[in-house]
Each structure stands twice: as structure tokens, then as C-alpha cells.
Design a protein around this motif. Structure first.
Motif, PDB file in Angstrom:
ATOM      1  N   ALA A   1      -3.809   9.480   3.684  1.00  0.00           N
ATOM      2  CA  ALA A   1      -2.827   8.323   4.362  1.00  0.00           C
ATOM      3  C   ALA A   1      -1.251   8.815   4.493  1.00  0.00           C
TER       4      ALA A   1
ATOM      5  N   PHE B   1      -4.447  14.037   1.263  1.00  0.00           N
ATOM      6  CA  PHE B   1      -5.663  12.605   1.094  1.00  0.00           C
ATOM      7  C   PHE B   1      -4.952  11.957   2.729  1.00  0.00           C
TER       8      PHE B   1
ATOM      9  N   CYS C   1       1.258   3.607  -3.831  1.00  0.00           N
ATOM     10  CA  CYS C   1       0.075   2.303  -4.279  1.00  0.00           C
ATOM     11  C   CYS C   1      -0.125   1.689  -5.924  1.00  0.00           C
TER      12      CYS C   1
ATOM     13  N   PHE D   1      -2.080  -0.095  -7.378  1.00  0.00           N
ATOM     14  CA  PHE D   1      -3.693   0.030  -7.222  1.00  0.00           C
ATOM     15  C   PHE D   1      -3.920   0.539  -8.492  1.00  0.00           C
ATOM     16  N   LYS D   2      -3.437   1.686  -8.451  1.00  0.00           N
ATOM     17  CA  LYS D   2      -4.418   2.831  -9.063  1.00  0.00           C
ATOM     18  C   LYS D   2      -3.689   3.132 -10.965  1.00  0.00           C
TER      19      LYS D   2
ATOM     20  N   SER E   1       0.773  -1.085  -0.134  1.00  0.00           N
ATOM     21  CA  SER E   1       0.108   0.516   0.030  1.00  0.00           C
ATOM     22  C   SER E   1       1.081   1.161  -0.399  1.00  0.00           C
ATOM     23  N   THR E   2       0.681   2.455   0.186  1.00  0.00           N
ATOM     24  CA  THR E   2       0.361   3.969   0.171  1.00  0.00           C
ATOM     25  C   THR E   2       1.309   3.574   1.608  1.00  0.00           C
ATOM     26  N   SER E   3       0.157   3.326   2.795  1.00  0.00           N
ATOM     27  CA  SER E   3      -0.164   3.422   4.213  1.00  0.00           C
ATOM     28  C   SER E   3       1.753   2.975   4.419  1.00  0.00           C
TER      29      SER E   3
ATOM     30  N   SER F   1       1.080   8.095  -5.178  1.00  0.00           N
ATOM     31  CA  SER F   1       0.246   7.513  -5.623  1.00  0.00           C
ATOM     32  C   SER F   1      -0.988   7.877  -6.745  1.00  0.00           C
ATOM     33  N   GLN F   2      -1.378   9.147  -7.002  1.00  0.00           N
ATOM     34  CA  GLN F   2      -2.465   9.631  -8.637  1.00  0.00           C
ATOM     35  C   GLN F   2      -1.500   9.813  -9.127  1.00  0.00           C
TER      36      GLN F   2
ATOM     37  N   SER G   1      -5.375  13.964  -4.409  1.00  0.00           N
ATOM     38  CA  SER G   1      -6.800  13.513  -4.480  1.00  0.00           C
ATOM     39  C   SER G   1      -8.011  13.812  -4.147  1.00  0.00           C
TER      40      SER G   1
ATOM     41  N   ASN H   1       4.081  11.945  -1.687  1.00  0.00           N
ATOM     42  CA  ASN H   1       3.460  10.326  -2.301  1.00  0.00           C
ATOM     43  C   ASN H   1       3.001  10.167  -3.155  1.00  0.00           C
TER      44      ASN H   1
END
Ligand SMILES: Cc1ncc(COP(=O)(O)O)c(C=O)c1O
Length: 385
Positions: free
Chosen positions: A110, A108, A206, A208-209, A81-83, A185-186, A158, A183
Motif C-alpha cells: 500500500a 508494504f 488505517c 482498523f489495526k 483506508s491507508t490507500s 498504519s502499523q 509490516s 504510512n
């Protein structure tokens, strides 16, 4: 004419729907599905899963991820995960009471919560309140003080789609001796990043995006200096066996030569996730992130140019480097967004409702005609008073 889905061959099928919600979940390409099936077959008949796979499979993923962001495989930490990555840093950095962490109001959770959890150790959190979508380097600098150790921020926000300028903010952080933790993730998978040329100290994402991996995937890159400063008890038995056979384990040796392998998530060879994620990353790398970015941005332009501004407001940057692949729009009567979201869902178009606004997030498997279908519905539905 570039209206095609040429970048997205081999994604879906999407059950006849239009998935414009990558900011929530990126879909798996078909070769990743085939890899997940291969992982299942290994587990059905475990003789297909020899011991060497436990190192080789995660190592291959590290190679692909390292290639994507311009670093060596040994510098990639696999997470879930990111977390995972942010917690590792927050819990591993050696803190003194009075140390401070600077965050962005509006990021976000996280990116925020793991640092708030350090209050028990006397670490104080400060916030920069951006005057625009995301903070500028000057706004960050104004909020730093002599106790600030870390600035942690989302690359792409986000909730408004604004992208921070890694260069100028990174330069400020370097100048002030502050670790800059991003981060991504986006962003990662939709925007190119080369950590060799970017003044950041760590990036988490992450998988999964925008990287189109399975849920439960993620990674962390950190500078070797940051990694060496971590003080965290991580002695995972399988990491200690690295490069050794499983035939001899009971010498209980603590190794200090493992580098980033020491920090991988436990069971880093979780085949059902790692095999398909690797295939997804290979797909993105083969296409080239620059090309994907150009395709995604064409879709974003089409959306921004086509939406009826008499009916809708755009709540994201519409041009320049702050613009990303997340576009927030709101009906001028904001209370109608929820109903619009539902109507789009009924019409087979999947987007997100976030903080009361509509979020559209296209990626490589989307085509311009899908944006047009969304626009037809939004512009018609929104004006039917
Ligand atoms: C910026 C950002 N970070 C992280 C996440 C997810 O965090 P995690 O990977 O820890 O589930 C999201 C979205 O779900 C996000 O938008």
C-alpha cells in the motif's frame, strides 16, 4: 504486579481465544459495538438521523483524531483506508516528467503501488535498500537526488516490525526540500505521534489495526502547504453544502474555502463505521497512548525474553527505538513455521504468517499470561524432535 488486562477491560469476548494479531485487525471495544448498534437503530428509523448528524458525526471523529496526533480537526482528512490517503497525495501532487519518488524496498504494497502507478506521468520511483531492518537517515540521504520530490515510507514495517526514525529522516528530507510522507498504519494507536513536533509532511493510517476501529476506516493528515499544492478534481456535493442547509443546493457553487473537508472520502458520515471508530479512538485517548505503548512493550519484552532461542530466531529489532509491537519469529527450520501457525490456531491462539514467518502483535487488550500461553506452546512444540 502488572500482569493484568487492566488496559483492555471491555474488549472481547474473543470466543475463548487469544488474539495476538492486531497488525492484521484490531478488535472493537464494547462501547464501539454499542455505537455501531446506535448507528443501526438510526437507520432502522431514519427520523433518528437528523441532517446535522451528517456534519457533526464526522467532525467529532476529526476532533478525536486531531487530538491524538496533535493537530486541529480541520486538518484531518477522513478516508476509508491507508490507500485512500496515499492515493490522494500521489494523484493530487503536481508532477513533472522526470520527478522522482523514493521508497523503501520491503515496505508494504500500500506504501509502494500508488507511486508506481505514476509512471504514465513520467514519475520515476527509486528504492532505498536498508542494510538493517529499516533505512537510516544516511541511507535515505544517499538515495535522494535533485529530482526527488517525495520520500514515502512505513513508520513500522509490516514484514519485520522495524520502526524508522521519523526525526532524523525528516530532518534530512527538510534539508533537501523533499516531502516526507509516512504510512503510520502499523504504529498509530501503539506509538505516540505529535505532528507539530515531528518533521513530516503527511501521515496516513488505517483505523482498523492499532486504532481498533471497524474495517473500512482511515485518515490522512497533511501539512497545509502540501494540501494547498494539490491539484485534484474533488467537488463532492455534500462537502459543498458544509455549514448550509440541504434546503438549497441547486446553485452549483464551487467553493474554495473547504480546506481539508474537500478531500474527505465521499459519504464521510458513514455512521456504521464512524460512530464506533470514534468510540475506539476516545477509548485509546482516555487511556493515553504513552500508557498503552508501555503496556504493549511490556508484552513484547516478555515474548522476546521468553522465547527459546535454541529453537527460534527473532527476526525483528529486539531493543531500542526500532523495536515495535510487531515481533517476527521463525523456527530455525523455517519450513516448520506454517505448521506451527496452524497448530497455534488449533490451540486457540491467533497470530499471522507473513512472508513465511510468524508475526505476533499484542495490544492493550492482551495480558502477560496470554504471552505466556503462546510461549508455552511455541517452546514445547518447537522442540519436539
Ligand atoms: C503498513 C500497512 N499499510 C496499510 C495496510 C492496509 O492498507 P489499507 O488500509 O489501504 O487496506 C497494512 C495492512 O493491511 C499495512 O500493514
Amino acid at each position: 504486579v502488572c500482569s493484568s488486562r487492566f488496559l483492555g477491560n471491555g474488549f472481547g469476548p474473543f470466543d475463548g481465544r487469544i488474539w495476538l494479531n492486531c497488525a492484521h485487525q484490531g478488535p472493537l471495544p464494547q462501547e464501539a459495538v454499542a455505537e455501531a448498534e446506535r448507528a443501526l437503530r438510526w437507520k432502522v428509523a431514519p427520523h433518528r438521523m437528523p441532517d446535522r448528524h451528517f456534519e457533526e458525526v464526522p467532525d467529532r471523529l476529526k476532533r478525536e483524531l486531531g487530538g491524538l496526533i496533535g493537530t486541529a480537526p480541520e486538518e484531518i482528512v477522513l478516508g476509508n483506508s491507508t490507500s485512500y490517503g496515499i492515493h490522494l497525495l500521489a494523484n493530487g501532487m503536481p508532477w513533472k516528467p522526470g520527478d522522482r519518488v523514493l521508497l523503501v524496498d520491503g515496505d508494504f504494497p500500500a506504501t509502494i503501488l500508488p507511486w508506481l502507478g505514476l509512471a504514465k506521468q513520467g514519475v520515476q520511483v527509486d528504492f532505498v535498500h536498508p542494510s538493517g531492518f529499516v533505512p537510516t537517515a544516511d541511507e535515505v540521504e544517499e538515495r535522494l537526488n535533485s529530482r526527488t520530490r517525495v520520500f514515502c515510507a512505513g513508520w513500522v514495517n509490516s514484514f519485520n516490525g522495524g520502526a524508522i526514525d521519523l526525526e532524523s529522516i525528516g530532518d534530512v528530507c527538510r534539508k533537501r526540500g523533499v516531502q516526507f510522507i509516512v504510512n503510520g498504519s502499523q504504529a498509530i494507536g501503539a506509538r505516540a505521534l505529535d505532528v507539530r513536533r515531528t518533521p513530516i509532511d503527511a501521515v496516513v493510517s488505517c483505523g482498523f489495526k492499532w486504532l481498533c476501529g471497524p474495517y473500512g476506516t482511515g485518515f490522512l493528515w497533511m501539512s497545509p502547504q502540501l494540501r494547498e499544492s494539490l491539484e485534484i478534481n474533488r467537488v463532492y456535493w455534500l462537502a459543498m453544502q458544509r455549514g448550509r442547509s440541504l434546503n438549497r443546493m441547486r446553485d452549483y457553487e464551487l467553493r474554495d474555502d473547504l480546506g481539508s473537508y474537500q478531500y474527505d472520502v465521499f459519504c464521510p458520515a458513514s455512521f456504521l463505521n464512524v460512530l464506533p471508530w470514534t468510540a475506539s479512538v476516545v477509548r485509546l485517548a482516555d487511556l493515553g497512548i504513552d500508557r498503552i505503548e508501555a503496556h504493549d512493550q511490556r508484552l513484547v519484552s516478555r515474548l522476546i525474553e521468553g522465547i527459546d532461542r535454541r529453537i527460534y530466531r527473532i527476526l525483528s529489532p529486539v531493543s531500542g527505538a526500532e523495536r515495535s509491537t510487531l515481533v517476527f519469529v521463525s523456527h530455525r527450520e523455517r519450513t516448520r513455521n506454517e505448521e506451527l501457525h496452524r497448530q497455534l490456531g488449533e490451540a486457540g491462539i491467533d497470530i499471522s504468517l507473513r512472508e513465511g514467518n510468524l508475526r505476533v502483535s499484542p495490544h492493550l487488550y492482551n495480558a502477560t499470561d496470554e504471552i505466556d500461553t503462546l510461549l508455552d506452546i511455541l517452546n514445547a512444540v518447537g522442540s519436539d524432535d
